[in-house]
Every structure is written in C-alpha cells, then in structure tokens.
Design a protein around this motif. Structure first.
Motif, PDB file in Angstrom:
ATOM      1  N   GLY A  28     -16.654 -28.811  10.257  1.00 45.99           N
ATOM      2  CA  GLY A  28     -16.774 -30.195  10.273  1.00 45.99           C
ATOM      3  C   GLY A  28     -16.534 -31.067   8.871  1.00 45.99           C
ATOM      4  O   GLY A  28     -15.337 -31.489   9.150  1.00 45.99           O
ATOM      5  N   ASN A  29     -16.995 -30.138   7.774  1.00 43.46           N
ATOM      6  CA  ASN A  29     -16.975 -30.530   6.455  1.00 43.46           C
ATOM      7  C   ASN A  29     -15.057 -30.474   6.225  1.00 43.46           C
ATOM      8  O   ASN A  29     -15.088 -31.572   5.571  1.00 43.46           O
ATOM      9  N   ALA A  30     -14.943 -29.496   6.276  1.00 41.93           N
ATOM     10  CA  ALA A  30     -13.801 -29.075   6.122  1.00 41.93           C
ATOM     11  C   ALA A  30     -12.315 -30.005   6.144  1.00 41.93           C
ATOM     12  O   ALA A  30     -11.616 -30.843   6.106  1.00 41.93           O
ATOM     13  N   PHE A  31     -13.278 -30.577   8.448  1.00 45.64           N
ATOM     14  CA  PHE A  31     -12.219 -31.468   7.980  1.00 45.64           C
ATOM     15  C   PHE A  31     -12.247 -32.921   7.685  1.00 45.64           C
ATOM     16  O   PHE A  31     -11.034 -33.297   7.310  1.00 45.64           O
ATOM     17  N   ALA A  32     -13.795 -33.282   7.451  1.00 47.54           N
ATOM     18  CA  ALA A  32     -13.743 -34.090   7.170  1.00 47.54           C
ATOM     19  C   ALA A  32     -12.912 -34.446   4.784  1.00 47.54           C
ATOM     20  O   ALA A  32     -12.748 -35.864   5.139  1.00 47.54           O
ATOM     21  N   GLN A  33     -13.196 -32.810   4.318  1.00 47.21           N
ATOM     22  CA  GLN A  33     -13.025 -33.429   3.247  1.00 47.21           C
ATOM     23  C   GLN A  33     -11.231 -34.024   3.150  1.00 47.21           C
ATOM     24  O   GLN A  33     -10.428 -34.076   2.231  1.00 47.21           O
ATOM     25  N   TYR A  34     -10.344 -33.031   3.858  1.00 41.81           N
ATOM     26  CA  TYR A  34      -9.262 -33.106   4.693  1.00 41.81           C
ATOM     27  C   TYR A  34      -8.793 -34.808   5.028  1.00 41.81           C
ATOM     28  O   TYR A  34      -7.677 -34.719   4.321  1.00 41.81           O
ATOM     29  N   TYR A  35      -9.498 -35.210   5.653  1.00 42.17           N
ATOM     30  CA  TYR A  35      -8.912 -36.733   6.189  1.00 42.17           C
ATOM     31  C   TYR A  35      -9.588 -37.488   5.130  1.00 42.17           C
ATOM     32  O   TYR A  35      -8.213 -38.427   4.780  1.00 42.17           O
ATOM     33  N   TYR A  36     -10.650 -37.603   4.572  1.00 40.37           N
ATOM     34  CA  TYR A  36     -10.780 -38.824   3.439  1.00 40.37           C
ATOM     35  C   TYR A  36      -9.556 -38.438   2.663  1.00 40.37           C
ATOM     36  O   TYR A  36      -9.036 -39.318   1.336  1.00 40.37           O
ATOM     37  N   GLU A  37      -9.512 -37.556   1.463  1.00 36.30           N
ATOM     38  CA  GLU A  37      -8.396 -36.935   0.102  1.00 36.30           C
ATOM     39  C   GLU A  37      -6.947 -37.725   1.110  1.00 36.30           C
ATOM     40  O   GLU A  37      -6.476 -37.883   0.129  1.00 36.30           O
ATOM     41  N   LYS A  38      -6.553 -37.110   2.129  1.00 34.53           N
ATOM     42  CA  LYS A  38      -5.220 -37.614   2.820  1.00 34.53           C
ATOM     43  C   LYS A  38      -5.010 -38.812   3.527  1.00 34.53           C
ATOM     44  O   LYS A  38      -4.040 -39.049   3.401  1.00 34.53           O
ATOM     45  N   ARG A  75      -4.894 -37.372  13.975  1.00 34.09           N
ATOM     46  CA  ARG A  75      -5.531 -36.601  12.540  1.00 34.09           C
ATOM     47  C   ARG A  75      -6.710 -35.092  13.634  1.00 34.09           C
ATOM     48  O   ARG A  75      -6.125 -34.075  11.896  1.00 34.09           O
ATOM     49  N   TRP A  76      -6.688 -34.973  13.968  1.00 31.45           N
ATOM     50  CA  TRP A  76      -7.883 -33.452  14.483  1.00 31.45           C
ATOM     51  C   TRP A  76      -6.678 -33.000  14.759  1.00 31.45           C
ATOM     52  O   TRP A  76      -6.825 -32.076  14.045  1.00 31.45           O
ATOM     53  N   ARG A  77      -6.141 -33.144  15.384  1.00 34.20           N
ATOM     54  CA  ARG A  77      -5.291 -32.015  16.137  1.00 34.20           C
ATOM     55  C   ARG A  77      -4.046 -32.095  14.827  1.00 34.20           C
ATOM     56  O   ARG A  77      -3.942 -30.977  14.473  1.00 34.20           O
ATOM     57  N   GLU A  78      -3.832 -33.086  14.028  1.00 30.42           N
ATOM     58  CA  GLU A  78      -3.338 -32.323  12.820  1.00 30.42           C
ATOM     59  C   GLU A  78      -3.307 -31.757  12.327  1.00 30.42           C
ATOM     60  O   GLU A  78      -2.714 -30.352  11.738  1.00 30.42           O
ATOM     61  N   TRP A  79      -4.690 -32.007  11.793  1.00 32.15           N
ATOM     62  CA  TRP A  79      -5.069 -30.215  10.725  1.00 32.15           C
ATOM     63  C   TRP A  79      -4.728 -29.319  11.261  1.00 32.15           C
ATOM     64  O   TRP A  79      -5.529 -28.502  10.722  1.00 32.15           O
ATOM     65  N   LYS A  80      -5.939 -29.157  12.624  1.00 36.52           N
ATOM     66  CA  LYS A  80      -6.096 -28.358  13.407  1.00 36.52           C
ATOM     67  C   LYS A  80      -4.771 -26.752  13.404  1.00 36.52           C
ATOM     68  O   LYS A  80      -5.075 -26.258  13.536  1.00 36.52           O
ATOM     69  N   ARG A  81      -3.704 -28.204  13.975  1.00 40.03           N
ATOM     70  CA  ARG A  81      -2.441 -27.198  14.003  1.00 40.03           C
ATOM     71  C   ARG A  81      -2.319 -27.098  12.124  1.00 40.03           C
ATOM     72  O   ARG A  81      -1.832 -25.529  12.051  1.00 40.03           O
ATOM     73  N   GLN A  82      -2.468 -27.314  11.268  1.00 41.69           N
ATOM     74  CA  GLN A  82      -2.651 -26.824   9.744  1.00 41.69           C
ATOM     75  C   GLN A  82      -2.914 -25.600   9.730  1.00 41.69           C
ATOM     76  O   GLN A  82      -2.369 -24.657   8.637  1.00 41.69           O
ATOM     77  N   ALA A  83      -4.530 -26.072  10.186  1.00 41.92           N
ATOM     78  CA  ALA A  83      -5.422 -24.705   9.435  1.00 41.92           C
ATOM     79  C   ALA A  83      -5.119 -23.828  10.473  1.00 41.92           C
ATOM     80  O   ALA A  83      -5.404 -22.505   9.213  1.00 41.92           O
ATOM     81  N   VAL A  84      -4.271 -23.289  11.247  1.00 41.40           N
ATOM     82  CA  VAL A  84      -4.241 -21.833  11.955  1.00 41.40           C
ATOM     83  C   VAL A  84      -3.165 -21.260  10.892  1.00 41.40           C
ATOM     84  O   VAL A  84      -2.127 -21.594  10.090  1.00 41.40           O
TER      85      VAL A  84
END
Length: 84
Positions: A28-38, A75-84
C-alpha cells in the motif's frame, strides 16, 4: 468496542487515520508513493469541476466518490502491471 478505520481496497489493506505511511502495508505504501509522485495532482485537477471557484470546492458526493474510485482503480491496475 472501537470502530476500525481499516478499509480493504483490492488486495491492499488501507488504514485511515494515524501516522502515514506507517499505517499502510508495504504494498500500500509503495502504491501511495507512486501515485502521489506521478499522478495525484494532475488527477485531482482533471477530476475537478471547472465551474467551481477553486479545486478545493469539490463536492463530497457519491458521484464524485465514484469518479475518484474509478480513476484510482485504473491507477492501481497500471501500477500492478509495472510492478510485475
């Protein structure tokens, strides 16, 4: 009995209130950082109603919640695809 402020969002436990980011899981923290930064500020402005005096006058309505949730899901789906 105290009411829990934890919310389940997809497969991440989010906790409302307290010390951020200590209340988020590692994921959750990794996603939040990604989302708030980008994306956060651009998304906030894009979802804002241009007819309101400022972006801070957005209504707290089920319709606005649905718009925000849909965008966060995307945004969550986008992040999950990038995180794989």
């Amino acid at each position: 009995m105290a009411r829990s402020n934890s919310t389940r969002y997809d497969d991440v436990d989010w906790h409302v209130g307290g010390d951020f980011p200590d209340d988020l899981s590692e994921q959750g923290n990794a996603f939040a950082q990604y989302y708030y930064e980008k994306h956060y500020l651009d998304d906030y402005v894009d979802l804002s109603d241009d007819d309101l005096p400022t972006i801070y006058h957005e209504p707290d309505t089920p319709e606005k919640y649905a718009q925000v949730r849909e965008l966060l899901d995307q945004r969550w789906r986008e992040w999950k695809r990038q995180a794989v």
